[in-house]
Design a protein around this motif. Sequence first.
Motif, PDB file in Angstrom:
ATOM      1  N   MET A   6      31.466  14.227  80.020  1.00 18.26           N
ATOM      2  CA  MET A   6      31.996  13.674  78.787  1.00 18.26           C
ATOM      3  C   MET A   6      32.031  14.815  77.768  1.00 18.26           C
ATOM      4  O   MET A   6      31.020  15.498  77.567  1.00 18.26           O
ATOM      5  CB  MET A   6      31.069  12.551  78.295  1.00 18.26           C
ATOM      6  N   VAL A   7      33.188  15.050  77.153  1.00 19.73           N
ATOM      7  CA  VAL A   7      33.305  16.170  76.225  1.00 19.73           C
ATOM      8  C   VAL A   7      33.562  15.755  74.775  1.00 19.73           C
ATOM      9  O   VAL A   7      33.415  16.564  73.873  1.00 19.73           O
ATOM     10  CB  VAL A   7      34.380  17.183  76.678  1.00 19.73           C
ATOM     11  N   ASN A   8      33.957  14.497  74.550  1.00 22.04           N
ATOM     12  CA  ASN A   8      34.206  14.062  73.173  1.00 22.04           C
ATOM     13  C   ASN A   8      34.263  12.538  73.109  1.00 22.04           C
ATOM     14  O   ASN A   8      34.755  11.903  74.027  1.00 22.04           O
ATOM     15  CB  ASN A   8      35.529  14.633  72.653  1.00 22.04           C
ATOM     16  N   ILE A   9      33.741  12.011  72.014  1.00 23.44           N
ATOM     17  CA  ILE A   9      33.874  10.592  71.716  1.00 23.44           C
ATOM     18  C   ILE A   9      34.441  10.482  70.312  1.00 23.44           C
ATOM     19  O   ILE A   9      34.010  11.195  69.400  1.00 23.44           O
ATOM     20  CB  ILE A   9      32.533   9.847  71.778  1.00 23.44           C
ATOM     21  N   SER A  67      27.905  11.584  73.257  1.00 22.56           N
ATOM     22  CA  SER A  67      27.220  10.433  73.854  1.00 22.56           C
ATOM     23  C   SER A  67      27.229   9.281  72.866  1.00 22.56           C
ATOM     24  O   SER A  67      27.363   9.481  71.656  1.00 22.56           O
ATOM     25  CB  SER A  67      25.768  10.788  74.208  1.00 22.56           C
ATOM     26  N   ARG A  68      27.080   8.064  73.390  1.00 26.79           N
ATOM     27  CA  ARG A  68      27.013   6.891  72.510  1.00 26.79           C
ATOM     28  C   ARG A  68      25.778   6.961  71.615  1.00 26.79           C
ATOM     29  O   ARG A  68      25.819   6.536  70.466  1.00 26.79           O
ATOM     30  CB  ARG A  68      27.008   5.612  73.338  1.00 26.79           C
ATOM     31  N   LEU A  73      23.371   7.789  66.099  1.00 28.81           N
ATOM     32  CA  LEU A  73      22.551   8.663  65.256  1.00 28.81           C
ATOM     33  C   LEU A  73      23.377   9.229  64.102  1.00 28.81           C
ATOM     34  O   LEU A  73      22.919   9.288  62.959  1.00 28.81           O
ATOM     35  CB  LEU A  73      21.952   9.803  66.083  1.00 28.81           C
ATOM     36  N   LEU A  74      24.602   9.630  64.398  1.00 34.82           N
ATOM     37  CA  LEU A  74      25.470  10.195  63.370  1.00 34.82           C
ATOM     38  C   LEU A  74      25.892   9.134  62.355  1.00 34.82           C
ATOM     39  O   LEU A  74      25.934   9.404  61.153  1.00 34.82           O
ATOM     40  CB  LEU A  74      26.686  10.855  64.008  1.00 34.82           C
ATOM     41  N   VAL A  75      26.188   7.922  62.813  1.00 31.99           N
ATOM     42  CA  VAL A  75      26.523   6.838  61.891  1.00 31.99           C
ATOM     43  C   VAL A  75      25.364   6.609  60.922  1.00 31.99           C
ATOM     44  O   VAL A  75      25.559   6.507  59.705  1.00 31.99           O
ATOM     45  CB  VAL A  75      26.873   5.538  62.656  1.00 31.99           C
ATOM     46  N   ASP A 157      35.293   2.728  77.839  1.00 29.96           N
ATOM     47  CA  ASP A 157      34.006   2.391  78.441  1.00 29.96           C
ATOM     48  C   ASP A 157      33.739   3.383  79.569  1.00 29.96           C
ATOM     49  O   ASP A 157      34.470   3.395  80.567  1.00 29.96           O
ATOM     50  CB  ASP A 157      34.032   0.960  78.967  1.00 29.96           C
ATOM     51  N   GLU A 158      32.713   4.200  79.413  1.00 34.59           N
ATOM     52  CA  GLU A 158      32.449   5.237  80.410  1.00 34.59           C
ATOM     53  C   GLU A 158      32.076   4.658  81.775  1.00 34.59           C
ATOM     54  O   GLU A 158      32.151   5.347  82.781  1.00 34.59           O
ATOM     55  CB  GLU A 158      31.391   6.232  79.933  1.00 34.59           C
ATOM     56  N   GLY A 159      31.733   3.386  81.849  1.00 39.13           N
ATOM     57  CA  GLY A 159      31.458   2.748  83.123  1.00 39.13           C
ATOM     58  C   GLY A 159      32.683   2.667  84.016  1.00 39.13           C
ATOM     59  O   GLY A 159      32.571   2.575  85.237  1.00 39.13           O
TER      60      GLY A 159
END
Length: 176
Positions: A6-9, A67-68, A73-75, A157-159
């Motif tokens: 995963m490189v960006n959300i 990551s989610r 954390l950022l929010v 959804d990463e799933g």
Amino acid sequence: MTEMKMVNIVAMAILSAPLDLEEMANMLPNSEQCKSAARWLKYRLGPENKYIAFYKSGKFLITGVRSREEVHLLVDKVVDELLRYGIEVTVTAVRVNNIVFEGKLDLPASLESIIRMLDTGKASYEPEQFPGLLYKDWGVSFLLFSSGKFIITGVRDEGDIGSVAAKFEEMIRDRS
């Protein structure tokens, strides 16, 4: 199946109240108001220098997290910063809009050969304009490069990513 990371959300946080962007631009360091067709306030939250885009509607966009957990954390960090400057808001929802993955395949053929075997309604390859093959299916977009590197975007959804990537890899191998 090839290994992916995963490189960006890209996520959107919805606040309990609209925002006064002009007032925020005057208060928040490292901010710049954009007055183009869509008005927003660009903000860099340090020390990580994360990009946040605030909108009058009371929403803000986060990019550049991996990551989610980091999203949440950022929010929280953004809301703490707003409260520190006297902007009384709470978060009512957080939605992930897009997750970007990258990986690498051992290509069985050239992109020129692969594109000829794919559905032209879902695939395009114009190397004089862009060096990658674009394929859209299963609700996501794939960029495949001649090195075998690929990028998947549009994932919510990463799933779902393992099965979607496996379908793509199988399709490339079967059609080559």
